[in-house]
Design a protein around this motif. Structure first.
Motif, PDB file in Angstrom:
ATOM      1  N   PRO A  98       2.346   4.853  12.799  1.00  0.00           N
ATOM      2  CA  PRO A  98       3.695   4.760  13.585  1.00  0.00           C
ATOM      3  C   PRO A  98       4.999   5.217  12.832  1.00  0.00           C
ATOM      4  CG  PRO A  98       3.292   2.718  12.881  1.00  0.00           C
ATOM      5  CD  PRO A  98       2.022   3.649  12.762  1.00  0.00           C
ATOM      6  N   ARG A  99       6.106   5.648  13.508  1.00  0.00           N
ATOM      7  CA  ARG A  99       7.318   5.929  12.757  1.00  0.00           C
ATOM      8  C   ARG A  99       8.072   4.486  12.492  1.00  0.00           C
ATOM      9  NH1 ARG A  99       6.737  10.893  10.700  1.00  0.00           N
ATOM     10  NH2 ARG A  99       5.449  12.048  11.910  1.00  0.00           N
ATOM     11  N   GLY A 100       8.925   4.712  11.497  1.00  0.00           N
ATOM     12  CA  GLY A 100       9.745   3.759  11.055  1.00  0.00           C
ATOM     13  C   GLY A 100       8.949   2.903   9.807  1.00  0.00           C
ATOM     14  N   ALA A 101       9.747   1.976   9.172  1.00  0.00           N
ATOM     15  CA  ALA A 101       9.402   1.043   8.202  1.00  0.00           C
ATOM     16  C   ALA A 101       8.319   0.179   8.525  1.00  0.00           C
ATOM     17  CB  ALA A 101      10.724   0.781   7.333  1.00  0.00           C
ATOM     18  N   GLN A 102       7.583  -0.242   7.672  1.00  0.00           N
ATOM     19  CA  GLN A 102       6.497  -1.306   7.750  1.00  0.00           C
ATOM     20  C   GLN A 102       6.544  -1.941   6.677  1.00  0.00           C
ATOM     21  OE1 GLN A 102       2.692  -0.055   9.291  1.00  0.00           O
ATOM     22  NE2 GLN A 102       3.583   2.015   9.585  1.00  0.00           N
ATOM     23  N   ASP A 103       6.516  -3.352   6.783  1.00  0.00           N
ATOM     24  CA  ASP A 103       6.306  -4.183   5.680  1.00  0.00           C
ATOM     25  C   ASP A 103       5.038  -4.038   4.915  1.00  0.00           C
ATOM     26  OD1 ASP A 103       8.704  -5.519   6.307  1.00  0.00           O
ATOM     27  OD2 ASP A 103       7.313  -7.275   7.271  1.00  0.00           O
ATOM     28  N   ASP A 104       5.007  -3.968   3.507  1.00  0.00           N
ATOM     29  CA  ASP A 104       3.956  -3.668   2.599  1.00  0.00           C
ATOM     30  C   ASP A 104       3.285  -2.227   2.797  1.00  0.00           C
ATOM     31  OD1 ASP A 104       4.337  -6.208   1.524  1.00  0.00           O
ATOM     32  OD2 ASP A 104       3.088  -7.320   3.115  1.00  0.00           O
ATOM     33  N   LEU A 105       3.872  -1.501   3.448  1.00  0.00           N
ATOM     34  CA  LEU A 105       3.260  -0.192   3.570  1.00  0.00           C
ATOM     35  C   LEU A 105       4.595   0.877   3.157  1.00  0.00           C
ATOM     36  CD1 LEU A 105       1.014   1.844   4.168  1.00  0.00           C
ATOM     37  CD2 LEU A 105       1.801   1.759   6.520  1.00  0.00           C
ATOM     38  N   LEU A 106       4.310   1.750   2.232  1.00  0.00           N
ATOM     39  CA  LEU A 106       5.160   2.906   1.804  1.00  0.00           C
ATOM     40  C   LEU A 106       4.221   3.978   2.155  1.00  0.00           C
ATOM     41  CD1 LEU A 106       7.973   3.645   0.385  1.00  0.00           C
ATOM     42  CD2 LEU A 106       7.029   3.542  -1.880  1.00  0.00           C
ATOM     43  N   LEU A 107       5.034   4.874   2.798  1.00  0.00           N
ATOM     44  CA  LEU A 107       4.167   6.336   3.148  1.00  0.00           C
ATOM     45  C   LEU A 107       4.728   7.244   2.445  1.00  0.00           C
ATOM     46  CD1 LEU A 107       3.739   5.705   7.002  1.00  0.00           C
ATOM     47  CD2 LEU A 107       2.093   5.297   5.110  1.00  0.00           C
ATOM     48  N   ILE A 108       4.134   8.390   2.105  1.00  0.00           N
ATOM     49  CA  ILE A 108       4.371   9.732   1.273  1.00  0.00           C
ATOM     50  C   ILE A 108       3.971  10.610   1.866  1.00  0.00           C
ATOM     51  CG2 ILE A 108       4.249  10.657  -1.101  1.00  0.00           C
ATOM     52  CD1 ILE A 108       5.676   7.905  -1.039  1.00  0.00           C
ATOM     53  N   ARG A 109       4.769  11.672   1.860  1.00  0.00           N
ATOM     54  CA  ARG A 109       4.230  12.990   2.427  1.00  0.00           C
ATOM     55  C   ARG A 109       3.087  13.350   1.916  1.00  0.00           C
ATOM     56  NH1 ARG A 109       7.916  18.569   3.555  1.00  0.00           N
ATOM     57  NH2 ARG A 109       6.523  19.713   4.868  1.00  0.00           N
ATOM     58  N   LEU A 154       0.622  -1.112   0.019  1.00  0.00           N
ATOM     59  CA  LEU A 154       0.035  -0.034   0.208  1.00  0.00           C
ATOM     60  C   LEU A 154       0.974   1.196  -0.291  1.00  0.00           C
ATOM     61  CD1 LEU A 154      -2.693   1.288   0.195  1.00  0.00           C
ATOM     62  CD2 LEU A 154      -2.449   1.083   2.806  1.00  0.00           C
ATOM     63  N   VAL A 155       0.778   2.123  -1.059  1.00  0.00           N
ATOM     64  CA  VAL A 155       1.465   3.319  -0.925  1.00  0.00           C
ATOM     65  C   VAL A 155       0.497   4.449  -0.828  1.00  0.00           C
ATOM     66  CG1 VAL A 155       2.903   4.761  -2.579  1.00  0.00           C
ATOM     67  CG2 VAL A 155       2.818   2.306  -2.823  1.00  0.00           C
ATOM     68  N   ARG A 156       0.616   5.237   0.329  1.00  0.00           N
ATOM     69  CA  ARG A 156      -0.414   6.273   0.669  1.00  0.00           C
ATOM     70  C   ARG A 156       0.236   7.292   1.421  1.00  0.00           C
ATOM     71  NH1 ARG A 156      -1.279   5.988   5.891  1.00  0.00           N
ATOM     72  NH2 ARG A 156      -1.331   4.136   6.764  1.00  0.00           N
ATOM     73  N   PRO A 157      -0.432   8.705   1.460  1.00  0.00           N
ATOM     74  CA  PRO A 157       0.343   9.827   2.332  1.00  0.00           C
ATOM     75  C   PRO A 157       0.310   9.318   3.875  1.00  0.00           C
ATOM     76  CG  PRO A 157      -1.537  10.505   0.818  1.00  0.00           C
ATOM     77  CD  PRO A 157      -1.460   9.293   0.722  1.00  0.00           C
ATOM     78  N   ARG A 158       1.072   9.655   4.487  1.00  0.00           N
ATOM     79  CA  ARG A 158       1.179   9.519   6.164  1.00  0.00           C
ATOM     80  C   ARG A 158       0.051  10.250   6.638  1.00  0.00           C
ATOM     81  NH1 ARG A 158       4.717   7.594   9.253  1.00  0.00           N
ATOM     82  NH2 ARG A 158       6.502   7.631   7.848  1.00  0.00           N
ATOM     83  N   GLN A 159      -0.559   9.421   7.487  1.00  0.00           N
ATOM     84  CA  GLN A 159      -1.624   9.850   8.423  1.00  0.00           C
ATOM     85  C   GLN A 159      -1.184  10.271   9.938  1.00  0.00           C
ATOM     86  OE1 GLN A 159      -4.760   6.973   8.204  1.00  0.00           O
ATOM     87  NE2 GLN A 159      -5.232   7.378   5.836  1.00  0.00           N
ATOM     88  N   ASN A 160      -1.545  11.006  10.595  1.00  0.00           N
ATOM     89  CA  ASN A 160      -1.306  11.168  12.130  1.00  0.00           C
ATOM     90  C   ASN A 160      -1.224  10.009  12.982  1.00  0.00           C
ATOM     91  OD1 ASN A 160      -1.483  13.802  11.569  1.00  0.00           O
ATOM     92  ND2 ASN A 160      -3.431  14.408  12.176  1.00  0.00           N
TER      93      ASN A 160
END
Length: 398
Positions: free
Chosen positions: A58-69, A49-55
């Motif tokens: 959690p911080r740090g890398a997660q499997d299968d999740l790419l956070l974007i500003r 899942l690639v999506r913007p970061r939400q409040n």
């Protein structure tokens, strides 16, 4: 890359899903993508899942999740545009290459995903989830409507296929030059949204008894939802049936909430509701009034039907697919506000009208499972892996 699963029956895919919205945000797109993602993973696929970061992230890398500003979306508090992230996506996908990419939103993040996929020659499927070209008219940007339609057409025509949720949406996009369109409808959780969730305590808190009629609306309170017709329909119900105790119940939030509260001071505004609380609000209603003309589908229509409500809506999108007028709901002629008001009045004209419609609504909606939708989604993603088809003019599908 794609590998056979342990049963040797299906192919396990590595899928990247790109969206600027996802739960816990509350909207139809986020709800749909949550069900699709969970369903694909249940069927053995690996979904990034690639999506913007939400409040709440959690911080740090997660499997299968790419956070974007993300950047705030004007007019939509709590929602974001995803920042263009071409190089970040290229780095990620060169390390772990997806078999196929699904782009659900056409903003800067979606555009950068389309470009990254093109450079890496990864097939892309897109979804047409929101009529942004129509929204521009409601926010004073009429001059942008044509340009936005041209951009959306350019965007989607560069993917292997575009998935649309309703037949009416497919026809409308075909007329505007969108190519390679395929249907992917929506399902409903008929165990969550169920008439047994009706709450006498909740109805009493609204000031209603068993003989009262709760006229319910669920959705974002925004200009594109045609909420002026919600008010005029409710007033028509009050004037036509003065002997009935009617109460307008509004579930949701948005920029027009304050204006609506001024127009309808006796209505009850319940704010955002989720999960079991949302299900109880649906089931505790009687009529569901949905005047929107800007939906690609309208998940709330299926949720209301599954909850056993008498639904009135325009003859388009989800309502056109799932409601037969007089059998399991009431349909209004497209764009005809008087027809909408008359459809609302018909539901209360005779006790049998509402009783029959509510019984059939639940029975029909219970057949619309998410499992079948996820299976069809899987088939579309697999089809995108096939070699491009040569077209007569010497062009090939992208």
């Amino acid at each position: 890359m794609a590998t056979a699963d342990t049963a040797g029956m299906n192919t396990s895919l590595r899928i990247a899903l790109i969206s600027e919205t996802f739960p816990p945000e509350i909207n139809g797109v986020a709800n749909t993508l949550s069900h699709l993602t969970d369903g694909l993973r249940t069927r053995g696929h690996r979904v990034q899942l690639v999506r913007p970061r939400q409040n709440a992230d959690p911080r740090g890398a997660q499997d299968d999740l790419l956070l974007i500003r993300g950047w705030p979306l004007p007019g939509y508090p709590g929602l974001q545009w995803g920042q263009s992230s071409l190089h970040k996506l290229l780095r990620s996908w060169r390390i772990q290459r997806p078999d196929v990419i699904y782009i659900a939103t056409e903003g800067p993040l979606g555009l950068s995903a389309l470009r990254a996929a093109g450079r890496l020659r990864i097939p892309v499927v897109s979804g047409f989830h929101t009529n942004f070209q129509q929204y521009s008219r409601h926010y004073g940007f009429n001059l942008l409507t044509r340009a936005l339609t041209a951009y959306l057409r350019w965007f989607h025509n560069r993917t292997r296929m575009t998935l649309v949720p309703s037949a009416s949406q497919l026809i409308a996009l075909q007329r505007r030059g969108f190519e390679r369109l395929q249907m992917l409808s929506r399902g409903v959780d008929s165990a969550l949204f169920h008439p047994t969730k009706r709450s006498d305590d909740l109805r009493r808190s609204w000031g209603l008894d068993d003989q009262s009629i709760a006229v319910l609306h669920v959705g974002r309170l925004a200009a594109e939802k045609n909420l002026g017709l919600l008010c005029s329909s409710f007033r028509a119900l009050q004037q036509t049936y003065p002997q009935r105790q009617l109460k307008l119940i509004v579930v949701g939030d948005g920029p027009q909430r304050a204006s609506l509260q001024q127009q309808m001071p006796d209505a009850i505004f319940c704010g955002l509701q989720r999960g079991e609380e949302l299900a109880a609000h649906y089931a505790s209603g009687d009529l569901f009034v949905f005047p929107s003309l800007s939906e690609t589908f309208g998940n709330v229509v299926l949720e209301a039907l599954a909850s056993g409500l008498g639904v009135v809506a325009f003859d388009q999108a989800a309502a056109a697919q799932h409601i037969r007028h007089g059998h399991n709901g009431a349909l209004a002629l497209d764009q005809d506000e008087q027809s909408f008001i008359e459809a609302s009045l018909w539901l209360l004209a005779e006790p049998e009208n509402l009783r029959r419609v509510r019984l059939n609504a639940r029975r029909d909606a219970a057949r619309q499972s998410w499992g079948a939708i996820v299976e069809l989604f899987e088939q579309h993603l697999n089809a995108a892996l096939l070699p491009p088809v040569e077209l007569p003019a010497g062009r090939t599908q992208p």
